[in-house]
Design a protein around this motif. Structure first.
Motif, short mmCIF file in Angstrom:
data_model
loop_
_atom_site.label_atom_id
_atom_site.label_comp_id
_atom_site.label_asym_id
_atom_site.label_seq_id
_atom_site.Cartn_x
_atom_site.Cartn_y
_atom_site.Cartn_z
N ALA A 13 -5.88 -2.85 4.99
CA ALA A 13 -5.34 -2.38 6.26
C ALA A 13 -5.83 -0.97 6.58
O ALA A 13 -6.35 -0.73 7.67
CB ALA A 13 -3.80 -2.41 6.23
N CYS A 14 -5.68 -0.03 5.64
CA CYS A 14 -6.05 1.36 5.96
C CYS A 14 -7.36 1.78 5.29
O CYS A 14 -7.81 2.90 5.49
CB CYS A 14 -4.92 2.33 5.59
SG CYS A 14 -4.60 2.49 3.82
N CYS A 59 -0.14 3.24 3.56
CA CYS A 59 0.20 2.78 4.92
C CYS A 59 1.37 1.81 4.94
O CYS A 59 1.88 1.48 6.00
CB CYS A 59 -1.02 2.15 5.59
SG CYS A 59 -1.45 0.51 4.94
N CYS A 107 -7.14 -1.05 0.03
CA CYS A 107 -6.19 -1.57 1.01
C CYS A 107 -6.99 -2.10 2.20
O CYS A 107 -7.77 -1.36 2.81
CB CYS A 107 -5.22 -0.49 1.45
SG CYS A 107 -4.16 -1.05 2.80
N CYS A 126 0.84 -1.19 0.00
CA CYS A 126 0.00 0.00 0.00
C CYS A 126 0.88 1.25 0.00
O CYS A 126 1.73 1.40 0.87
CB CYS A 126 -0.90 -0.01 1.22
SG CYS A 126 -1.89 1.49 1.38
#
Ligand SMILES: [Zn+2]
Length: 119
Positions: A60-61, A32, A58, A29
């Motif tokens: 994650a973020c 992040c 993404c 990413c």
């Protein structure tokens, strides 16, 4: 955490490197730094010319970007979302965030990524 858009610089960074068709796995990413960027592409049947709609996000973020481009000649792929009944798909796509969350679940379940081939 809430969904938000990738910045233009991050979108540009996402286009670097090998194509998703060649390596459909998760990638790094640009926002992040986690190796959690996922993608899903579809080819709308009702488009006037061959079109490729891509959703990149993404996990994650929760940043995302959606793009429309010309469908690259000869690239064929499975579309697990197309198997949904039309009404269900319309409802999902009616909310971009809901659709992204659905795609993310499909990825966690191993339904995504799609497999690609060149015809
Ligand atoms: Zn991220």
């Amino acid at each position: 955490m809430a969904w938000s858009s990738f910045s233009p610089d991050q979108v540009a960074a996402l286009t670097q490197g090998s194509s998703f068709f060649a390596e459909p796995g998760e990638r790094e990413c640009p926002a992040c730094g986690e190796h959690r960027v996922r993608a899903y592409v579809s080819s709308p049947e009702n488009a006037r010319r061959p079109t490729l709609v891509s959703y990149v996000w993404c996990a994650a973020c929760l940043r995302f970007v959606g793009t429309r481009a010309r469908h690259p000649e000869g690239v064929v792929f499975s579309d697990p979302v197309a198997a949904l009944p039309a009404a269900e798909r319309r409802e999902l796509e009616g909310s971009l965030i809901g659709f992204l969350a659905h795609l993310d679940r499909l990825w966690d379940d191993g339904v995504l990524p799609q497999s690609f081939a060149t015809a």
